[in-house]
Design a protein around this motif. Sequence first.
Motif, PDB file in Angstrom:
ATOM      1  N   UNK A 166      -7.025   2.500   4.501  1.00  0.00           N
ATOM      2  CA  UNK A 166      -7.090   0.836   3.544  1.00  0.00           C
ATOM      3  C   UNK A 166      -6.056  -0.230   2.526  1.00  0.00           C
ATOM      4  N   UNK A 167      -4.762   0.842   2.486  1.00  0.00           N
ATOM      5  CA  UNK A 167      -3.632   0.119   2.162  1.00  0.00           C
ATOM      6  C   UNK A 167      -3.184  -0.865   3.188  1.00  0.00           C
ATOM      7  N   UNK A 168      -2.888   0.253   3.900  1.00  0.00           N
ATOM      8  CA  UNK A 168      -1.911  -0.554   5.444  1.00  0.00           C
ATOM      9  C   UNK A 168      -3.343  -1.788   5.637  1.00  0.00           C
ATOM     10  N   UNK A 209       3.960  -1.939  -2.025  1.00  0.00           N
ATOM     11  CA  UNK A 209       4.893  -1.698  -1.424  1.00  0.00           C
ATOM     12  C   UNK A 209       5.353  -1.962  -0.481  1.00  0.00           C
ATOM     13  N   UNK A 210       3.923  -1.820   0.723  1.00  0.00           N
ATOM     14  CA  UNK A 210       4.375  -2.767   1.793  1.00  0.00           C
ATOM     15  C   UNK A 210       3.963  -3.755   1.573  1.00  0.00           C
ATOM     16  N   UNK A 211       3.715  -4.329   0.524  1.00  0.00           N
ATOM     17  CA  UNK A 211       4.019  -5.918   0.435  1.00  0.00           C
ATOM     18  C   UNK A 211       4.869  -6.977   0.094  1.00  0.00           C
ATOM     19  N   UNK A 212       5.966  -5.581  -1.035  1.00  0.00           N
ATOM     20  CA  UNK A 212       6.697  -5.911  -1.863  1.00  0.00           C
ATOM     21  C   UNK A 212       6.530  -6.697  -3.044  1.00  0.00           C
ATOM     22  N   UNK A 246      -2.209  11.266  -4.712  1.00  0.00           N
ATOM     23  CA  UNK A 246      -1.224  11.159  -5.907  1.00  0.00           C
ATOM     24  C   UNK A 246      -0.826   9.521  -6.188  1.00  0.00           C
ATOM     25  N   UNK A 247      -0.228   9.125  -7.300  1.00  0.00           N
ATOM     26  CA  UNK A 247      -0.466   8.274  -7.453  1.00  0.00           C
ATOM     27  C   UNK A 247       0.070   6.825  -6.744  1.00  0.00           C
ATOM     28  N   UNK A 248       1.503   7.169  -5.898  1.00  0.00           N
ATOM     29  CA  UNK A 248       1.843   5.923  -5.411  1.00  0.00           C
ATOM     30  C   UNK A 248       1.279   6.209  -3.938  1.00  0.00           C
ATOM     31  N   UNK A 249       0.208   6.820  -3.733  1.00  0.00           N
ATOM     32  CA  UNK A 249      -0.464   6.492  -3.144  1.00  0.00           C
ATOM     33  C   UNK A 249      -2.249   6.540  -2.578  1.00  0.00           C
ATOM     34  N   UNK A 250      -2.241   5.891  -3.908  1.00  0.00           N
ATOM     35  CA  UNK A 250      -3.709   4.865  -3.881  1.00  0.00           C
ATOM     36  C   UNK A 250      -3.347   4.288  -2.910  1.00  0.00           C
ATOM     37  N   UNK A 251      -4.411   3.567  -2.579  1.00  0.00           N
ATOM     38  CA  UNK A 251      -4.410   2.178  -2.133  1.00  0.00           C
ATOM     39  C   UNK A 251      -3.858   1.069  -2.603  1.00  0.00           C
ATOM     40  N   UNK A 252      -4.202   0.912  -3.291  1.00  0.00           N
ATOM     41  CA  UNK A 252      -3.220  -0.319  -4.536  1.00  0.00           C
ATOM     42  C   UNK A 252      -2.001  -0.343  -3.907  1.00  0.00           C
TER      43      UNK A 252
END
Length: 407
Positions: A387-389, A213-216, A202-208
């Motif tokens: 990758x996002x994490x 989100x994690x990096x605020x 989904x769009x909020x779970x692409x790695x960027x």
Amino acid sequence: MNRPHDPAPGASPAPRATDWIGTPVTADLLRGALDLERTEHGVLPHRLPARARAQCADGQLAMAEAQPSGVRLVFRTRAAAIELDTLRTKMAYQGAPPRPDGVYDLLVDGSLAGQASVTGGNVLMVDMTTGTAETRPGPVGTVRFTGLPDRVKDVEIWLPHNEITQLVALRTDAPVEAVPPGGRRVWLHHGSSISHGSDAASPTTTWPALAASLGDAELINLGLGGSALLDPFTARALRDTPADLASVKIGINLVNTDLMRLRAFSPAVHGFLDTVREGHPTTPLLVVSPIHCPIHEDTPGPSAPDFSNLGAGKLQFRAAGDPAERAAGKLTLGVIREELSRIVKQRAADDPHLHYLDGLGLYGEADFAELPLPDQLHPDAATHRRIGARFAELAFGTGGAFAARPA
């Protein structure tokens, strides 16, 4: 005549609010888009400005930049019900099963509160065997969210990252207002289809999006499927877009397309970074090399489709180059990583805000053994999360290029 959100004759009526309020979709309600084009149906968000789009007639780029990865409607409201009419353009491959519908993610005060898809729309039918495509027109559809909390809240509707989306009408059962920019840093990122979202859920779970989100951080995603090619007009778009943080992920598309040799690659990287620096002279700028991709680690491009499992919905890719051609300057991912590291080290001597991140730290050989790339090029949903994490930890974490500095 039925409005787009009215049920078809004989169908059960959709959930309806008592009093709809229509709100024009304007630039102040959108985040993540660099341009907004008026169409016969409504408005079409673009991720490249008009001047950049005019400088390249490539159909792949035109499709990629009009797919709204990272683009979201943002507004403040008490509404308990929201309807959004859209006209999508969805890709399909001749002879293959239909691709999954794009997903709209609803966030309320920053937390996921709903997901939905829209029906109807156009279909871009691609014949991979001939390289041709045709658009089959379809009707406007509606996405609905109901039962939202009865309080003033900030609402975000993230548009599907993999479907061109014309915004036709926005309706709510309470007034909406634009949300002024907050205190979060703006992160501007450019990369390939992997950054675009490829096979994320989904769009909020692409790695960027996950890393932001994690990096605020507030994301502007210029991940352009098939089109991270060091184009000067993309560099100028990055230059001219205000941002607190910037990153460029370079490599895989240059191998995919077999676009240039090492002799052209190195000056092109310098020129791209020079242009970005014209607009962001002291912005933390992170150069990211490719993640692990076995077919192109030591074998040049181009990438070629493998049609053997297309009927089962398993389009895969192979490397069509010859490893011996590296001696003539053909690019592989290994060559690109080595050269990017060298270039950043050279430039960083005079640019303390320039940093390098080895893509193998985001997804390496051991990760491929556990979570292989399903089509040999693109990560799946679980890999996007990994990758996002990792990017959040390596870039936004302590000691990272994007780590928050003391005030």
